[in-house]
Enzyme design. Sequence first.
Site, PDB file in Angstrom:
ATOM      1  N   LYS A  83      12.587 -15.117 119.553  1.00  0.00           N
ATOM      2  CA  LYS A  83      13.267 -14.069 120.303  1.00  0.00           C
ATOM      3  C   LYS A  83      12.431 -13.717 121.532  1.00  0.00           C
ATOM      4  O   LYS A  83      11.235 -13.427 121.409  1.00  0.00           O
ATOM      5  CB  LYS A  83      13.361 -12.852 119.385  1.00  0.00           C
TER       6      LYS A  83
HETATM    7  C1  E4P Z   1      18.422  -7.026 117.286  1.00  0.00           C
HETATM    8  O1  E4P Z   1      18.034  -8.157 117.115  1.00  0.00           O
HETATM    9  C2  E4P Z   1      17.565  -5.837 117.200  1.00  0.00           C
HETATM   10  O2  E4P Z   1      16.570  -6.067 116.225  1.00  0.00           O
HETATM   11  C3  E4P Z   1      18.284  -4.599 116.760  1.00  0.00           C
HETATM   12  O3  E4P Z   1      19.633  -4.811 116.523  1.00  0.00           O
HETATM   13  C4  E4P Z   1      17.915  -3.359 117.486  1.00  0.00           C
HETATM   14  O4  E4P Z   1      18.652  -2.295 116.987  1.00  0.00           O
HETATM   15  P1  E4P Z   1      18.251  -0.766 117.151  1.00  0.00           P
HETATM   16  O5  E4P Z   1      18.815  -0.276 118.440  1.00  0.00           O
HETATM   17  O6  E4P Z   1      18.917  -0.103 115.983  1.00  0.00           O
HETATM   18  O7  E4P Z   1      16.761  -0.684 117.091  1.00  0.00           O
END
Ligand code: E4P
Length: 218
Positions: A83
Amino acid sequence: MKFFVDTADVGEIRELAATGLLDGVTTNPSLVAKAKRDFKEIIAEVCEAVPGPVSAEVAATDLDGMLREGRALARIAKNVTVKVPLTWDGLKACRTLTAEGTMVNVTLCFSANQALLAAKAGASFISPFVGRLDDAGQDGMELVREIRAIYDNYPDLTTEILAASIRHVTHVKQAAMIGADVVTAPPAVLRALVHHPLTDKGLELFLADWHKTGQRIV
Ligand code: E4P
């Protein structure tokens, strides 16, 4: 639509994987901090528990650092998806890692143009953050709709739309109606998908009537 779970809690991941309905996992540095465990150990265990893509995020912000970290993460298991953040260096890292055969998830996407760039960089997944846009007073799901429309205009773009930052079950339904390829949701949201009060009530009534018959099936 594929279901990914958004957590670094290996116990939760194993439980959800046992349903046979879990297609992958996403983690991020905040989720890893919450787990209070060694990051690479977590990723190795998750990759063994879930055969689908497992997103592991780099911490470096420069190209060389992202490539070094991304390659180290990719070595953990074949299903690691590196990522990277939606920055120019993140997009360059995406291009290089993709060319090396590593799946890349470009994260922190908040605009359709960013999603277009990620697709051109060859990303396997683009992660629009729906909930965080909602939190900022915008319509997060509208971004997913825009990205779907743009990607559908260019069939050579093969990047999958991974609706992220999902806060509730209605987000899951909306993402599916728009045609997001994947939704990643916290364990509680995935578990809540099955519930409906009329299902519980209906089952209770059926069982009460069944007991009145005095029969057994086996
Ligand atoms: C996606 O890969 C992220 O880890 C995640 O969905 C972030 O979400 P949040 O806004 O609840 O932290």
